[in-house]
Design an enzyme around this catalytic site. Sequence first.
Site, short mmCIF file in Angstrom:
data_model
loop_
_atom_site.label_atom_id
_atom_site.label_comp_id
_atom_site.label_asym_id
_atom_site.label_seq_id
_atom_site.Cartn_x
_atom_site.Cartn_y
_atom_site.Cartn_z
N PRO A 43 0.82 -1.21 0.00
CA PRO A 43 0.00 0.00 0.00
C PRO A 43 0.86 1.27 0.00
O PRO A 43 0.52 2.26 -0.62
CB PRO A 43 -0.80 -0.10 1.31
CG PRO A 43 -0.69 -1.53 1.74
CD PRO A 43 0.58 -2.06 1.17
N PRO A 152 42.08 -19.14 10.56
CA PRO A 152 42.68 -20.29 11.25
C PRO A 152 42.02 -21.63 10.97
O PRO A 152 42.42 -22.64 11.53
CB PRO A 152 42.54 -19.91 12.72
CG PRO A 152 41.42 -18.96 12.78
CD PRO A 152 41.34 -18.24 11.47
N ASP A 175 46.97 -23.76 0.07
CA ASP A 175 47.98 -24.40 0.93
C ASP A 175 47.39 -25.56 1.73
O ASP A 175 46.19 -25.77 1.75
CB ASP A 175 48.52 -23.36 1.93
CG ASP A 175 49.52 -22.43 1.26
OD1 ASP A 175 50.09 -22.82 0.23
OD2 ASP A 175 49.72 -21.33 1.79
N LYS A 197 52.34 -28.24 1.61
CA LYS A 197 53.37 -29.19 2.04
C LYS A 197 52.73 -30.55 2.25
O LYS A 197 51.70 -30.65 2.90
CB LYS A 197 53.90 -28.71 3.39
CG LYS A 197 55.37 -28.64 3.51
CD LYS A 197 55.68 -28.18 4.91
CE LYS A 197 57.17 -28.03 5.10
NZ LYS A 197 57.47 -27.68 6.48
N THR A 258 44.54 -14.12 11.84
CA THR A 258 45.77 -14.89 12.02
C THR A 258 45.60 -15.92 13.14
O THR A 258 44.71 -15.80 13.99
CB THR A 258 46.94 -13.92 12.31
OG1 THR A 258 48.15 -14.67 12.27
CG2 THR A 258 46.81 -13.24 13.67
N ALA A 259 46.45 -16.95 13.10
CA ALA A 259 46.32 -18.06 14.07
C ALA A 259 46.37 -17.55 15.51
O ALA A 259 45.64 -18.06 16.37
CB ALA A 259 47.44 -19.07 13.83
N MET A 310 54.57 -22.05 14.50
CA MET A 310 55.44 -23.13 14.03
C MET A 310 56.45 -23.56 15.09
O MET A 310 57.61 -23.84 14.78
CB MET A 310 56.19 -22.70 12.75
CG MET A 310 55.28 -22.50 11.56
SD MET A 310 56.10 -21.73 10.18
CE MET A 310 55.98 -20.01 10.60
#
Length: 419
Positions: A43, A152, A175, A197, A258-259, A310
């Site tokens: 309407p 992550p 990756d 890897k 980021t991690a 790492m």
Amino acid sequence: MDYLPLFLDIRGQRCLVVGGGEAAARKITQLLEAGARVTCIAPGLCPAVRELAEAGAVSHVASRFMPEYLQDAHLAVAATGDAAVNQQVSEAAKAMRIPVNVVDAPRLCTFVMPAAVETSAVPVPGPHGTRFGAGADEVTERGVVHLVGAGPGNPDLLTLRAVRVMQQADVVVYDSLIGEGILDLVRRDAERIYVGKRCNRHSMSQEEINKLLVRLGSAGKRVVRLKGGDPFLFGRGGEEIEALSSCGVAFEVVPGITAASGCAGYAGIPLTHRDHARSCVFVTGHLKDGTVNLDWEALARPQQTVVVYMGLGSMPEICRQLVRHGLPAATPAAAVQSATTDGQRVVTGTLQTLPDLVAAVGLASPALLIVGEVVKLHRRFAWYSPGPRAQAVPSASGAPQDPQALDPAVLQLMQRHTT
Ligand SMILES: C[S@@+](CC[C@H](N)C(=O)[O-])C[C@H]1O[C@@H](n2cnc3c(N)ncnc32)[C@H](O)[C@@H]1O
């Protein structure tokens, strides 16, 4: 799955939107962007929809909803803000086998319009102010490489920008830390090239990856280079854009979580809680020639959180060096594996106890080490319960979640070292 993901071609098709307010405006915009012919039943209209109607982009019928309006509609959207009317639209559409979406009422819908899908069809600004990729099947004149941080591991933590470009990609180069849940969001027809890897060997050297990206970008492809976490944090993203820019290939960087942020957030460890830390440093514990080469004096400072990427293999050496350079052996420390995913595991202890605890539970990569007083907060703030794939793990500073699942050797260690 509650819904089957589909992409509908609605170009030139009549779509009905019931409602004339802001919610209707948003749906109308999406439908128009996908090329639909939109009829709006309401309407009254809000300024945004009125503008579209006055411009001739939308046909407006100034009326309350009646089922006859659904005749010949390809799909229907109810966005009236009136639950009874929305329900009426839903029932009428279902009776006529017309797909229906109802704003904020998933139970009344037979299809949903999730943000990521909605936006994928919208032309997005390309790097350096150019525009590209208006639709999944459109080929760009000029190639572009999007260096995308995939976060992550949990697909819900991708940015909207990441999902947009993933849905427009011709090729994705990814990756090893990129899981299936994330790859599932890449455009189905995109070519997938794995460059991570495997079995401790790079399937491609960094130089080869750089050359591959340059070749694909130069060939006019929309390339998504998917990297774990953030591309600029221990991710060699800098080297990749160096190669692209020196060859004149357009690129864009899409930052990711980021991690360190993922681990800290999902383990309940506020990295810079004011009561415990004045600074926070990120380092890599990657071994070179069997040793970790770090500025130990700078790291072994009080009131500082140290995050080691790492560092799983070198954890005993890292903990030893931090104590040797002045941190108390009782400094709290945590190792977090596969943070933010169903496989998340958190082990807490001290610089003295953590390496043994981590070895005892067999913590695996990817894992991050967090050292500092803030780790104590995990006991109070651990909020995340990973899914069924995760195993219960001990916390030397708290009770194990499932003592049945623990190795007796781990229990013994915990009893000896509980802080
Ligand atoms: C090559 S680095 C890449 C870092 C990435 N660019 C980032 O910003 O997070 C890989 C390391 O990140 C850490 N990592 C990545 N994802 C992780 C996760 N979900 N949980 C714990 N650590 C993770 C691990 O230390 C792993 O060895």
